[in-house]
Design an enzyme around this catalytic site. Structure first.
Site: not given
Lengths: 476, 483, 95
Positions: B150, B174, B75
């Site tokens: 997210s 997330s 990420k």
């Protein structure tokens, strides 16, 4: 109207750790800009703080020295504001739960001891420095200092004059150096002071509105700035105005304080506990360890000097004002084997005078204990007089020779041989028949003249006691 | 090759069936082909092929680590040295990280090959991946639906087989919510289990990194590498790391599962509820005992979260000031202008909303009413979990009230978006570990089952997830077009 | 609880966050909505509850006082918008 001044000080002492409070970057002073600002100090994305053990120990040490409560549980908080020397946009400090609670300090002023309360002392990180030299109209930022550990020591509003404030600050300065937690170097900013000043009519209970004066980096400036600010506030009040609560900057060049508007804009610091740091828990074991490391503190040392060396309050206070001075004195007594009084006279007299004249700290004295002991021994055993000793001291100051070597090379040894002195006295009497007649005729004051002549003839080397004794006999 | 599990790929690499370079190529090609999903912000092709070559040499020399030669993706919240680390923001679009996050370092040390950096909501603030400066990620199951957020890029990449495994971070759901929306397996570990050093902070007391993979077994392999004590993170927990794969097959008979009534209330889509109930039935078949319980303070987790997370974020994001790195506005007139314009021009509206609300909650006169109050209710929520774990081993429920919603569907109303995290947020407030595993479909969109455990029970959660995945195949389904 | 545009501007200034004048009303509406949501907390009795700042009840770990970092100025300053003579440059700071 009669006014009373009320002063509280906030002192920032940089702790003498090797690395920063939350990172492994060096705290050494004077490095090229930003070479000691690591990713953590720069507030790079993703970095995290880890607390320096020494900084905690030093804070605990300080707390114990002022007989304060050491918080078993203290918390770091973020103080939020934007400034170029503050890389993260917040300063990691302590707010609601500081590591050191209520303590106190005693100051001695005009022979009186006064107790000043310390409200709290907390750990925080220092900011960097903005350099205002002109970079095409821009400001340069050096973050080497960012993250240096600070102990902010907040006093109670217990001081009533600039002199008291300075005495408190000096006492604190001595203490942090005794404890070896701060080098106390004020030029380098290791020990800085902000003063909260207000005035009120004598007899009034409530405090007046205070102003905070920043940027006080010498004892002299603290005194001058406070005195200026007190006058200013009284002028404002007496001309019917009101004192505005604000931050003011002391301008030493103009010897005045002026409002710092930049600091007023955002004083909503939005403190909250720093979620990157956990509560600091101080166990009793750590306190015991630190306690065992505590050196003899200034007040205790002063009392010991009084009883051990027979010093009066003033002498003991001066000698114990710094740990270095006290150590110098005690080593001198020990090495010379001389009377403590002779030692203290020399340390506080010739040595202190010479150091002062050359703006030197005792730790940088060109004459170390060993050499001074050698000189004092020659006074004690009558090899030289006190007067000649001062001459030898001057020589010693300039070079590295021992007292004995100088005495030998310059032939300064005192003449104690009574035969030799007698011969000189006889010569002086023979050369000055007129004065002899006047003296014998009752002009006693002339005795000094004869002593002077003898000393002159021996270049000061005759033992003055011997000269006096023999002259009296000869001129009877 | 791209449909194989990490465990299978390890075997293939070790047996020499294929090389890491071949494997890496396969994924790089797929990433290229499926650019439309917008999963990756940065593709580190060159470094990946170099790393794969090194891995092949290590494999040949018998010096392989836990993940030697396995391609993974990070990420874009994890700092990776020499690689752009944007955190999904224009603010860091030009930020080449000068250092590695601990998690990145650990994957590197384990021999993993970094394929690239995954798209995400800006600074991890969002539940749909629509707040990214780099545009929304598309859900591989439905190109018009969001992948969740997210960690939307991570979930979509794993679901679409553009990476065998990925990292995510979970501040309020997330990892779990995008895992549920994309039909993959995600775990948010116990707070303090995975180092936060180098993981760009959103809300420091809630953020936790974790693995996102296709199965519990793969998640266990990734967690084994990610987790562990880190002296650089004061909130990292110093406790031995268990072997996360050792207990995967443990029997579940006697397992006590609690179903909080509050997770099955009016807001829950009935079809999603039906899938969750079916999954719970599966556990009954595996020998688990199921009981309902009540956790009324869970209802307050959204309001608590929307004080604490913005408050922490408002301070965490103050460092982005246009001075030392990142975006700087053109020709600032003065210092205030430099700050306000740099931040105003480079932060998106969701980030701004959160900074504003956080600043307000902490400001003079409001601290007690908002921040302190929220911290107190946070404790009540946490204590309620502890009471529950005195009765049951794990809690189960939905991850989200609905399946993946449409792109643009909730952007107009931030509050509606916030409420979609209602089942995931409480776990972060308490700092507990939790997983999302695929539990079926509503229409063609996946549903996630949430499993919440007590502190440091990651191994148990993985075991519970794995046993389910042994008797179901939801986790093995492949979205159309990505076979 | 609803926030006025004026309050939004004040908070934005405190956060040094530039907001387009045309967006202020929308922010005021959104923030007010969030505060309404947060107002649910008011009903919860918390007098005897200690605030919880961290998920885990742990004490701060201490780091040995050792210099571990080397000078990486060049690497770090390569990221900076404006530097000169090793300094980060910003518009003139007026004290």
């Amino acid at each position: 109207m009669q006014w009373e001044t009320v002063i509280g000080l906030e002192i920032h002492a940089q702790l003498a750790t090797r690395s920063k409070i939350f990172s492994g970057a060096s705290t050494a002073y004077g490095a090229a800009p930003n070479t000691q600002a690591c990713a953590i100090d720069l507030g790079m994305p993703g970095v995290l703080p880890v607390l320096n053990e020494q900084a905690v120990r030093m804070a605990v040490k300080f707390g114990m020295a002022i007989e304060a409560e050491i918080a078993p549980y203290s918390v770091f908080a973020r103080k939020n504001y934007f400034y170029p020397d503050l890389p993260k946009g917040y300063q990691i400090s302590q707010f609601e739960l500081p590591i050191v609670g209520n303590g106190h300090l005693e100051i001695l002023l005009d022979g009186e001891i006064m107790r000043i309360g310390v409200t709290r002392a907390h750990l925080e990180e220092d900011a960097g420095k903005s350099l205002h030299e002109d970079f095409h109209g821009l400001t340069g930022v050096d973050l080497n200092r960012a993250g240096t550990p600070l102990l902010e020591i907040v006093s109670e509003p217990d001081m009533r004059s600039a002199k008291q404030a300075v005495a408190y600050m000096k006492k604190l300065h001595a203490l942090v150096r005794y404890l070896e937690i701060c080098d106390g170097n004020m030029q380098e900013g290791s020990f800085r002071c902000d003063a909260n000043v207000s005035v009120r009519p004598v007899g009034q209970q409530e405090f007046g509105t205070r102003t905070e004066i920043k940027n006080l980096n010498s004892f002299r400036f603290v005194e001058k700035a406070i005195n200026y600010e007190v006058e200013r506030q009284i002028d404002v009040l007496e001309s019917g105005g009101v004192v505005v609560q604000e931050t003011r900057l002391y301008d030493s060049a103009r010897d005045e304080t002026r409002s710092m508007r930049s600091k007023e804009e955002s004083n909503d610091y939005r403190y909250f506990p720093d979620p990157d740091l956990l509560p600091v828990v101080i166990e009793d074991a750590l306190k015991e360890e630190v306690k065992a490391e505590l050196p003899e503190l200034p007040d205790a040392k002063r009392e010991r000097f009084k009883s051990q060396y027979g010093h009066d309050q003033e002498t003991a206070s001066v000698l114990t004002a710094t740990r270095e001075m006290a150590d110098y004195f005690e080593v001198l007594v020990q090495k010379s084997g001389c009377d403590a009084r002779l030692c203290s006279n020399w340390v506080m007299g010739e040595l202190a005078g010479a150091l002062n004249k050359n703006s030197l700290e005792i730790s940088a004295s060109p004459i170390d204990c060993e050499r001074l002991a050698g000189l004092l021994q020659r006074i004690a055993d009558n090899t030289i007089s006190g007067k000649i000793a001062k001459q030898v001291f001057e020589e010693m100051w300039q070079g590295s020779a021992t007292a004995d070597a100088i005495i030998e090379a310059k032939g300064l040894r005192q003449i104690t041989d009574s035969g030799a002195i007698e011969k000189i006295i006889d010569q002086v009497i023979a050369d000055n028949p007129g004065q002899v007649e006047q003296y014998l005729g009752g002009k006693d004051k002339l005795f000094g003249f004869f002593v002077g002549q003898v000393m002159k003839a021996t270049q000061g080397k005759a033992n003055p006691a011997e000269v006096n004794k023999m002259l009296k006999e000869k001129l009877r | 090759m791209h449909n194989k599990s990490i465990a299978e790929l390890r075997r293939g690499l070790h047996s020499g069936e294929y090389s890491s370079q071949e494997l890496t190529r396969v994924f790089l090609d797929r990433m290229q082909r499926h650019q439309a999903l917008n999963c990756y912000i940065t593709v580190t092709e060159e470094q990946a092929l170099e790393a794969a070559a090194r891995a092949d040499a290590q494999l040949a020399g018998g010096k392989a680590g836990a993940l030697t030669g396995i391609p993974i993706a990070q990420k874009d919240i994890f700092c990776s040295k020499g690689v752009k680390t944007s955190c999904g923001s224009k603010m860091l679009d030009n930020f080449i990280s000068p250092y590695d996050a601990t998690v990145v370092e650990k994957f590197h040390d384990a021999g993993a090959v970094l394929l690239g950096k995954l798209n995400m909501d800006e600074f991890a603030m969002g539940s749909s991946n629509e707040t990214s400066h780099y545009g929304p990620v598309r859900n591989p199951w439905d190109a018009d639906a969001v992948p969740g957020g997210s960690s939307g890029g991570s979930a979509a990449a794993v679901a679409a087989r553009l990476a065998p495994g990925a990292t995510g971070t979970d501040t309020g759901g997330s990892i779990r919510q995008p895992a549920a929306f994309c039909g993959i397996t995600g775990m948010k570990p116990t707070y303090g289990r995975v180092s936060r050093y180098g993981m760009i902070a959103f809300a420091s007391s809630l953020d936790q990194g974790g693995p996102m993979a296709r199965s519990a077994e793969d998640a266990a392999l990734l967690l084994q590498v990610m987790a562990g004590f880190d002296a650089k993170d004061s909130t990292s927990v110093d406790r031995p790391l268990p072997d996360y794969t050792a207990g995967l097959n443990e029997d579940l008979r006697g397992l006590k599962i609690g179903l909080p009534r509050e997770f099955f209330g009016a807001g829950l889509n009935s079809e999603v509820a039906a899938r969750i109930e079916a999954a719970v039935d599966e556990y009954r078949k595996l020998g688990a005992e199921v009981r309902e319980l009540s956790m009324p303070s869970l209802q307050l987790s959204v309001p608590v979260y929307y004080v604490i997370a913005p408050a922490e974020c408002s301070a965490n994001l103050s460092r982005y000031d246009g001075v030392r790195y990142g975006y700087r506005c053109a020709e600032p007139a003065d210092l205030t202008d430099l700050y306000t314009r740099s931040r105003g021009e480079a932060f998106g509206s969701e980030v701004k909303r959160r900074i504003l609300i956080g600043t307000y909650a902490l400001s003079a006169g409001y601290y007690d009413a908002y921040y302190l109050k929220a911290q107190k209710v946070r404790r009540l929520i946490s204590e309620e979990f502890q009471r529950a774990f005195a009765e049951v081993d794990v809690l189960m429920g939905p991850v989200t009230p609905t399946t993946a919603f449409g792109i643009g569907e909730k952007t107009a109303d931030p509050i509606e978006m916030y409420l979609s995290d209602i089942y995931t947020i409480a776990v972060n407030l308490a700092g507990l570990p939790a997983m999302s595993i695929p539990a079926g479909f509503v229409g063609d969109k996946p549903v996630g089952l949430q499993i919440i455990g007590d502190y440091f029970t990651e191994a148990k959660l993985l075991n519970i997830a794995h046993r389910y995945q042994q008797v179901t195949d939801w986790h093995g389904r492949i979205p159309q077009g990505f076979e | 609880m609803s926030l006025t545009s004026e309050q939004v501007n004040k908070i934005a200034h405190l956060a040094r966050l530039g907001i387009d004048a045309s967006d202020v009303d929308a922010y005021a509406r959104d923030l007010s909505g969030i505060l309404d949501l947060v107002a649910q907390l008011d009903a919860q009795q918390t007098d005897q509850v200690l605030p919880m700042a961290h998920p885990l009840d742990q004490a701060q770990r201490l780091r040995a006082d050792v210099v571990t970092e080397e000078d990486q100025r060049e690497l770090f300053q390569a990221l900076a918008p404006q530097v000169e003579e090793g300094l980060y440059l910003v518009p003139k700071v007026i004290e």
